[in-house]
Scaffold this motif. Structure first.
Motif, mmCIF file in Angstrom:
data_model
loop_
_atom_site.group_PDB
_atom_site.id
_atom_site.type_symbol
_atom_site.label_atom_id
_atom_site.label_comp_id
_atom_site.label_asym_id
_atom_site.label_seq_id
_atom_site.Cartn_x
_atom_site.Cartn_y
_atom_site.Cartn_z
ATOM 1 N N MET A 1 0.819 -1.191 0.000
ATOM 2 C CA MET A 1 0.000 0.000 0.000
ATOM 3 C C MET A 1 0.865 1.259 0.000
ATOM 4 S SD MET A 1 -2.876 1.378 -0.201
ATOM 5 C CE MET A 1 -3.556 -0.227 -0.404
ATOM 6 N N ILE A 174 -6.054 1.481 -4.894
ATOM 7 C CA ILE A 174 -6.017 1.784 -3.460
ATOM 8 C C ILE A 174 -7.413 1.660 -2.866
ATOM 9 C CG2 ILE A 174 -5.622 3.650 -1.785
ATOM 10 C CD1 ILE A 174 -3.274 4.528 -3.664
ATOM 11 N N LEU A 177 -8.416 -1.974 -2.508
ATOM 12 C CA LEU A 177 -7.731 -2.639 -1.404
ATOM 13 C C LEU A 177 -8.249 -2.168 -0.042
ATOM 14 C CD1 LEU A 177 -4.111 -2.632 -2.856
ATOM 15 C CD2 LEU A 177 -5.649 -4.591 -2.631
ATOM 16 N N HIS A 179 -8.456 1.030 1.197
ATOM 17 C CA HIS A 179 -7.770 2.168 1.814
ATOM 18 C C HIS A 179 -8.226 3.494 1.199
ATOM 19 C CE1 HIS A 179 -5.009 -0.355 4.106
ATOM 20 N NE2 HIS A 179 -4.972 -1.131 3.031
#
Length: 194
Positions: A1, A174, A177, A179
């Motif tokens: 990340m 992002i 995932l 986040h």
């Protein structure tokens, strides 16, 4: 990340500034384009003496306006999109479909970039039929503008569109995932087209 965010943050900051400049230059280009068109209308229909250069100058400015404003429109979601399918799919599947479409768009932009480069390099061989830079007033010989300067507008637009595409892919990854809360809002997000 951290790698994705490390790539995204500087890219996003760069695009915030470059696209702001592009929008400002596009506004100047469209204003000059309108001035050229109005001049030509006045000369042709009022004075009955059309000038040879305003139409080509307006086309030149229109191309630069398009190349500079299209990346901002893409970033804001201003292009025509069919997103009904993604909206009806479950969240994860819809996000995956959006990512796949962004990747497909990126592939098309890479191809456009390659073709654009060939077009620009061949444009140095040919000059405009009516656009010229008058240098006689400073004691030098005037010259016609090379068509490559016109073609460079769309090549510049392709580069910026590809950079925006990379940013959107990173943001999409992002978010997929989980986040999304770590994403910084884009500077022009308040102008986003929905």
């Amino acid at each position: 990340m951290a790698i994705l965010l490390g790539i995204l943050r500087p890219l996003q900051a760069l695009l915030d500034h470059v696209l702001r400049l592009g929008r400002a230059l596009a506004i100047v280009a469209i204003a000059l384009m309108v001035a050229c068109i109005l001049l030509q209308v006045f000369m042709r229909y009022v004075l009955n003496n059309a000038l040879p250069w305003p139409e080509e100058a307006a086309r030149f400015l229109m191309l630069w306006m398009t190349g500079l404003i299209a990346p901002s429109a893409y970033r804001r979601g201003g292009f025509v999109a069919i997103d009904m399918l993604a909206a009806f799919l479950p969240r994860g599947l819809g996000a995956a479909l959006s990512l796949a479409l962004l990747l497909l768009s990126g592939a098309v932009l890479v191809l456009g970039l390659q073709l654009g480069l060939k077009h620009v390099t061949s444009g140095w061989l040919f000059a405009s039929s009516s656009l010229r830079v008058p240098m006689e007033w400073i004691g030098m010989k005037g010259f016609k503008i090379k068509l490559a300067w016109m073609y460079l507008s769309l090549y510049t637009g392709m580069i910026l569109l590809l950079a925006v595409n990379v940013e959107l892919v990173l943001r999409s990854l992002i978010a997929m995932l989980g986040h999304e809360n770590r994403l910084r809002p884009m500077m022009d997000a308040e102008l986003r087209v929905e």
